[in-house]
Design a protein around this motif. Sequence first.
Motif, PDB file in Angstrom:
ATOM      1  N   GLU A  88      27.401  21.002  32.951  1.00 18.79           N
ATOM      2  CA  GLU A  88      28.555  21.798  33.363  1.00 18.79           C
ATOM      3  C   GLU A  88      28.331  22.394  34.757  1.00 18.79           C
ATOM      4  O   GLU A  88      29.216  22.371  35.605  1.00 18.79           O
ATOM      5  N   ILE A  89      27.079  22.880  34.967  1.00 17.52           N
ATOM      6  CA  ILE A  89      26.803  23.560  36.236  1.00 17.52           C
ATOM      7  C   ILE A  89      26.910  22.587  37.411  1.00 17.52           C
ATOM      8  O   ILE A  89      27.370  22.936  38.488  1.00 17.52           O
ATOM      9  N   TRP A  90      26.507  21.341  37.182  1.00 17.20           N
ATOM     10  CA  TRP A  90      26.624  20.314  38.233  1.00 17.20           C
ATOM     11  C   TRP A  90      28.074  20.209  38.683  1.00 17.20           C
ATOM     12  O   TRP A  90      28.380  20.303  39.872  1.00 17.20           O
ATOM     13  N   THR A  91      28.967  20.015  37.732  1.00 18.61           N
ATOM     14  CA  THR A  91      30.379  19.868  38.076  1.00 18.61           C
ATOM     15  C   THR A  91      30.916  21.143  38.716  1.00 18.61           C
ATOM     16  O   THR A  91      31.665  21.101  39.687  1.00 18.61           O
ATOM     17  N   TYR A 129      38.957  20.839  36.057  1.00 20.14           N
ATOM     18  CA  TYR A 129      37.963  21.784  36.556  1.00 20.14           C
ATOM     19  C   TYR A 129      38.107  23.095  35.822  1.00 20.14           C
ATOM     20  O   TYR A 129      39.163  23.731  35.879  1.00 20.14           O
ATOM     21  N   ALA A 130      37.041  23.489  35.168  1.00 13.73           N
ATOM     22  CA  ALA A 130      37.029  24.756  34.412  1.00 13.73           C
ATOM     23  C   ALA A 130      38.260  24.874  33.523  1.00 13.73           C
ATOM     24  O   ALA A 130      38.929  25.896  33.487  1.00 13.73           O
ATOM     25  N   GLY A 131      38.614  23.782  32.858  1.00 11.67           N
ATOM     26  CA  GLY A 131      39.713  23.818  31.904  1.00 11.67           C
ATOM     27  C   GLY A 131      41.072  23.588  32.530  1.00 11.67           C
ATOM     28  O   GLY A 131      42.070  23.436  31.842  1.00 11.67           O
ATOM     29  N   ASN A 132      41.118  23.538  33.856  1.00  5.63           N
ATOM     30  CA  ASN A 132      42.402  23.336  34.524  1.00  5.63           C
ATOM     31  C   ASN A 132      42.591  21.851  34.819  1.00  5.63           C
ATOM     32  O   ASN A 132      41.826  21.248  35.565  1.00  5.63           O
ATOM     33  N   ALA A 133      43.630  21.223  34.279  1.00  6.06           N
ATOM     34  CA  ALA A 133      43.746  19.773  34.343  1.00  6.06           C
ATOM     35  C   ALA A 133      44.441  19.280  35.602  1.00  6.06           C
ATOM     36  O   ALA A 133      44.324  18.123  35.950  1.00  6.06           O
ATOM     37  N   TRP A 134      45.190  20.124  36.276  1.00  5.95           N
ATOM     38  CA  TRP A 134      45.997  19.578  37.383  1.00  5.95           C
ATOM     39  C   TRP A 134      45.487  19.977  38.766  1.00  5.95           C
ATOM     40  O   TRP A 134      45.853  19.397  39.765  1.00  5.95           O
ATOM     41  N   ILE A 135      44.572  20.992  38.824  1.00  5.17           N
ATOM     42  CA  ILE A 135      44.229  21.519  40.154  1.00  5.17           C
ATOM     43  C   ILE A 135      43.514  20.477  41.026  1.00  5.17           C
ATOM     44  O   ILE A 135      43.809  20.327  42.216  1.00  5.17           O
TER      45      ILE A 135
END
Lengths: 943, 122
Positions: A268-271, A403-409
């Motif tokens: 997770e930290i990598w991403t 990214y962090a649960g956000n699918a469209w950003i």
Amino acid sequence: MRIALIALLPLLGALLPPLAIRAGRNACTAVTAAVTVAALVLLAADAPAVFDGEAVRTTADWVPQLGLSFSFFLDGLGLFFAALILGIGLLIIVYARFYLDRAEPIGKFFAYLLLFQGAMTGIVVSDNVLLLVVFWELTSLSSFLLIGWWHQAPEGRQGARMALVVTGGGGLLLMAGMLLLGHAAGSFDLTDILRRGDVVRASPLYLPILLLVLGGAFTKSAQVPFHFWLPHAMAAPTPVSAYLHSATMVKAGVFLLARLWPVLAGTEIWTLIVTPVGLVTMLVGAWIALLKTDLKAILAYSTVSHLGLMTMLLGFGTPAAALACIFHILNHATFKAALFMSAGIVDHEAGSRDIRRLGGLLWLMPIAATLSLVAAASMAGVPLLNGFLSKEMMLEAAAHASYAGNAWILGTLATVGALLSVAYSARYAIGVFLGPRRSDYPHAPHDPPAGMWGPVAVLVVPVIAIGLMPQFFAGPIVELAASATVGPAPLPDVTLALWHGITPALLMSLAAFAGGAVLYAVRTSLARLVARAPRIEAKAVFDGGVAILVAACRRVIEGLHTDSLPRYLAVITATIVVVGAAGFFAGTHAAGAREELAVTLPAIVAFVLLASTSLAALVVHRQRLLTLVLTSVAGLIVSLAFLQFSAPDLALTQIAVEVVATILLLLALNLLPRTSPAEPGLSRKLRDGVIAAAGGLGAAGLAFAVMTRDAATISGFHVARALPEGGGANVVNVILVDFRGFDTFGEIIVLVIAALAVVALLDTALKGAAARRLDTLRREPKSADVHPTVLVVVTRALLPLALTVGAYIFLRGHNQPGGGFIAGLVVAIALIMQTMASGTDWTADRRRVDAHVLLGAGVLIAGATGLGAVLLGRPFLTSAFAHVHLPLVGDIELATAMLFDTGVFLAVVGTVVLALARIARVERRADRTAVSGMPAPSRRGEA
Amino acid sequence: MELLVAAGIGLLTAVGLYLVLRPHSFTMIVGTVFLSYAVNLFLFAMGRLTLDRPPLVDAGATSYADPLPQALVLTAIVISFGMTALAVVLALRGFLETGSDRVDGGRPDPEPAPTDRAGEAP
């Protein structure tokens, strides 16, 4: 060993261009290109094995204790990168031949280029991670040379320094990261580390490893906030920019992320870290590129943006994204190298790189302009070109990433990045090549020679070919490299294709084109708007940071590093005294049990004499001549002590050295001031007095403690074997020339070096400021009788006698007190006496053998004696001896040790005579000025 | 006797150290000469003091002075000459180059007042 050669060939080949330049620029270019071609051939020879999935590996130990080895391996990723580095390198070499001015030292340039090429290739084929770091730093160093090629210009120097500080500093982070990584994985070999990804990710060291490695990769690949060095590196000649910023240098960071992807990615930290850094870099780079007016600056920021794109793709952590990244590395290398080279062509032919002064070049330089337009279109992501394909894959990957649960950003921002890329590409292409012809170009533009546009054309071919038939031209190598990147993870079943149907990526791409067109249309008002907004100038921040660091270092250094020798010596001595005292007070102090010798009256007299002369020297030390006399009295008493305590050899040596050293100091005093001025203040004298008294007390106490105790000695060995094995009764001499002959050999070499240093210091003193001061030295008038007749006669008569004594001392040295050292000193004194009595000129006229020859002969004879033993199969300096009976003379003994002693003898004579003769020569120069009849003018007095 | 030798070593060391800490090159070099006397004597004394038994192999002798420290000190004496020569020449060159023989980083000393004889032309 073949894989190692792929990297070592360019490194070693870097020696050739500076030699080949003597045969002309074309020959030099040919040699440089041949080196690169040879490396490419070696690479091609190993390629089939890599495609077959074999591990091509070679290893040799270097420092096994540190885990450092010369290990190289070639897999898909390494092959892919090495081919890019060497292939584009070859084109750059040809291009540079035509780009660089005739006056430029192209041999040196090619040497730097090959050095860089070898270092870069080394990174991608290293198996050992520490070796990788070595090559990594080597690229920082060699790129420093290349970026600073035009070091006459301040921009060149500043750009090179900034690149070195940022990338070299990142290299240090990387080294720390690699050390931790090797520790966590239990091996420094990449092949092992890649298989132990689970172990590393589970290790508590994972986070520090990740941060350090990313620090190395982000600085090298110019990711925000380290992006600022890349545009400043544009001060380099264009071939360098084209090479460093398309296929190499900045790609090293991306390579590293790809290389360690199976180990570090997937968490997770990598991403969380890598994706936003890449994304922000992509957007910032593209935005600045849109506002710049210098062609190379636009391309530089575009490179920053594309590097961000690649980093972001690796950050997603999915195999599909990794594949897209690898594909984009290939595409970016081709179109960006082509664009840089054509920017160089425009600069070369039109005389300007400012987009505001250009335009309409398509009609004036059709070939170069067409090639540039194709490459720029690829950069924008126009369909049918390779840039389109990898951009589609990037958008596709971004659309599916969250990214962090956000699918469209991510998808949205990636589209914005693509949009900006369309806008700046359009501005570049239209602003330079389209539009009306102008009448005010600095030069009249025309197409360059084929040597310059040829390499561009070679790069534009794959841009189109891959764009049209991606699977056929790029499919195999990209898949090979991508599967090597993702390691054990399965690669998604993707075929590179032009048409995937109506996908989200296609719609995003269309949106990017529409938005890009709008942005291009409003670019002028946009630029006006931005010009009013406040900006952070990265260079000013960097320079400010460097200035603060320099000031801090200077303060520390100025505190520690003073001009005062006595202060250093006081600190050193005081430290020794303190450490000694600590030892003394921590230990026990029982008196020694050894029986002491009885005190005799002569001993008391000698001690009183020594004490009074030494203390007198302390009192009168400002009267230098008097101090010197007192010093030699002390030396004489020391030699008496040696004689008293059964050391006749030492006594002889001490007396002889005393004579020589006193003459030497007298000669020096003739030129130096005769007195020292009074020292103001009591506190320093008091401080020094305390240190000196404590040191003396310590030395006396230690000496007394040792002398009153019994101890075992190893000398029994030497005494027992001196006669039967060394062939001599004087054990001291046998130790010197036989048992410890190697030590003595080293010591005469030290003597010879000291003599040569004396020569070097004094010969150059006859020129420049030192010579001028010699001329103005105020000297006391000489005695009318410079060479007193009595002295001349006596010394000349004594010479044969003195030489005979020398020979006698030398010959008997093996059995009686004497030997090469003492005989050498005696003979040297005899020779110096002639100089003193009869003058330098008189002796110089009669000297047949130069003192240099004596020095050389001494060392050579001693060395040859030692080697003689080696030739006979014995260890170095083993001696042999035989007794010979001569009529009249009697039984004498011939030992090879005597030959060695001859070497010692010659070296000592040479050293002493040379040192004194050189000082005398300097004095003669001063004398000549004085004798020329004029009172020497005192320049110091005028000043 | 040991006490005398030890005192001599200590005295030479103290004088050497004090002179080495002076601010002028020549005095400093003289200091190193004193120090090398002290160090050589010290090293020699590590073999203990022996009377009338030089290390010359002789059928009649039963014991000898320790030859090993003597061999060490012999080369040390010669090397310390080499070191003195180099230091003297370095000091000389430095003086000729800068006009100052100070080694403490201070300003050059004022020129001593010329004596009567120094002004005479030959």
